[in-house]
Design a protein around this motif. Structure first.
Motif, PDB file in Angstrom:
ATOM      1  N   UNK A   1       0.830  -1.203   0.000  1.00 41.85           N
ATOM      2  CA  UNK A   1       0.000   0.000   0.000  1.00 41.85           C
ATOM      3  C   UNK A   1       0.866   1.255   0.000  1.00 41.85           C
ATOM      4  N   UNK A   2       0.278   2.341  -0.474  1.00 40.82           N
ATOM      5  CA  UNK A   2       1.033   3.591  -0.588  1.00 40.82           C
ATOM      6  C   UNK A   2       1.351   4.175   0.779  1.00 40.82           C
ATOM      7  N   UNK A   3       0.385   4.115   1.718  1.00 36.54           N
ATOM      8  CA  UNK A   3       0.567   4.837   2.972  1.00 36.54           C
ATOM      9  C   UNK A   3      -0.424   4.384   4.021  1.00 36.54           C
ATOM     10  N   UNK A   4      -0.137   4.771   5.283  1.00 37.52           N
ATOM     11  CA  UNK A   4      -1.042   4.534   6.408  1.00 37.52           C
ATOM     12  C   UNK A   4      -1.383   5.888   7.014  1.00 37.52           C
ATOM     13  N   UNK A   5      -2.618   6.005   7.569  1.00 40.78           N
ATOM     14  CA  UNK A   5      -3.164   7.315   7.910  1.00 40.78           C
ATOM     15  C   UNK A   5      -3.769   7.343   9.303  1.00 40.78           C
ATOM     16  N   UNK A   6      -3.845   8.554   9.852  1.00 39.65           N
ATOM     17  CA  UNK A   6      -4.442   8.776  11.167  1.00 39.65           C
ATOM     18  C   UNK A   6      -5.352   9.997  11.135  1.00 39.65           C
ATOM     19  N   UNK A   7      -6.241  10.072  12.124  1.00 36.15           N
ATOM     20  CA  UNK A   7      -7.124  11.229  12.319  1.00 36.15           C
ATOM     21  C   UNK A   7      -6.626  12.067  13.487  1.00 36.15           C
ATOM     22  N   UNK A   8      -7.245  13.233  13.685  1.00 42.01           N
ATOM     23  CA  UNK A   8      -6.792  14.156  14.724  1.00 42.01           C
ATOM     24  C   UNK A   8      -7.968  14.805  15.431  1.00 42.01           C
ATOM     25  N   UNK A   9      -8.076  14.548  16.726  1.00 40.27           N
ATOM     26  CA  UNK A   9      -8.964  15.298  17.617  1.00 40.27           C
ATOM     27  C   UNK A   9      -8.267  15.354  18.963  1.00 40.27           C
TER      28      UNK A   9
END
Length: 280
Positions: free
Chosen positions: A31-39
């Motif tokens: 896969x190209x990348x791994x991601x996260x959210x922000x709060x």
């Protein structure tokens, strides 16, 4: 189309080991990348998103330590909730420690209650984000650096280390101002909760602005979705893939709905089979 996966950073699936396992498997399958959210904070009764959420940059650092090549991204970082010099240092440090793998998805945020809890003005968040993006790019390139804006001022300041590479900033949002900001200053745009036809209109509008103001700019159109092959008809996912690709989307971040690491990984593996993305 390139494909990224959201890490199990939130909700019942979230744990240090789950984050490690998903990041490592994402790299293994290309896969190209791994991601996260922000709060940063979660007002009681807000309802969305999940209130259990690991810090985004610490999560990416943890994922980076378990991998070698997979990209790292924020979807999206609520930039005006941070002091830009602090954020610039954290992002540059993460980029250096990961060997230049970071992409920053950046947005202004939407929850007035979150800004209130942090003692910040909700109504100036867009203007503060504009200055923050200028400041981060300034200190990532110059040392020492000086800046004089409406909200932030400093003189002869060093913010080190600088990033390992030129960190792409993909502007996220759902307003005309966000689309204008992406066209004016972004290296990409990340959409959310838009049907393919609307994403196509947004992409066409941004491209028209780029053709006038920055015709040589490298620019990526990304979309965050909830594709999950264990809860959706694969034919629907394929149809949406084709329609988003036709709309100009070049990269997708998918966030499975699963509640444990094994199921999260299985959804990711099935998604690779269905989407047939451009792999690393």
């Amino acid at each position: 189309m390139r494909l990224g996966i959201h890490l199990p950073q939130y909700g019942r699936a979230a744990s240090p080991e789950a984050i490690r396992q998903v990041a490592m498997r994402a790299e293994e399958v290309g896969l190209a990348d791994v991601w996260v959210s922000d709060h940063i904070v979660y007002p009681d009764g807000q309802g969305y998103p999940a209130s259990f959420l690991f810090d985004p940059l610490l999560t990416l650092g943890w994922a980076a330590s378990a991998t070698q090549r997979v990209g790292l991204g924020t979807s999206v970082l609520v930039v005006p909730q941070y002091h830009p010099l602090h954020l610039a240092n954290s992002l540059a440090s993460l980029d250096q420690l990961s060997g230049g793998r970071l992409t920053v998805g950046a947005g202004v945020g939407w929850s007035a209650a979150e800004f209130s809890a942090l003692g910040q003005d909700f109504h100036t968040r867009g203007a503060r984000m504009d200055e923050a993006l200028e400041i981060m790019r300034l200190v990532w390139a110059e040392s020492p650096a000086s800046y004089e804006g409406s909200y932030y001022r400093f003189e002869d300041i060093k913010v080190l280390p600088q990033p390992a590479h030129s960190i792409p900033v993909w502007v996220g949002g759902s307003s005309p101002r966000a689309y204008d900001r992406a066209a004016a200053t972004g290296d990409g745009f990340q959409g959310l909760s838009k049907p393919p036809e609307e994403m196509g209109e947004i992409a066409a509008g941004i491209r028209a602005q780029l053709a006038v103001s920055r015709p040589d700019a490298a620019f990526t159109f990304s979309y965050r979705t909830g594709w999950d092959p264990q809860g959706m008809d694969p034919a629907q996912i394929r149809d949406e893939r084709d329609r988003y690709a036709e709309a100009g989307v070049e990269h997708v971040v998918s966030a499975p709905w699963r509640t444990d690491a094994d199921a999260w990984i299985r959804s990711m593996e099935l998604l690779v089979e269905i989407i047939e993305p451009d792999l690393r």
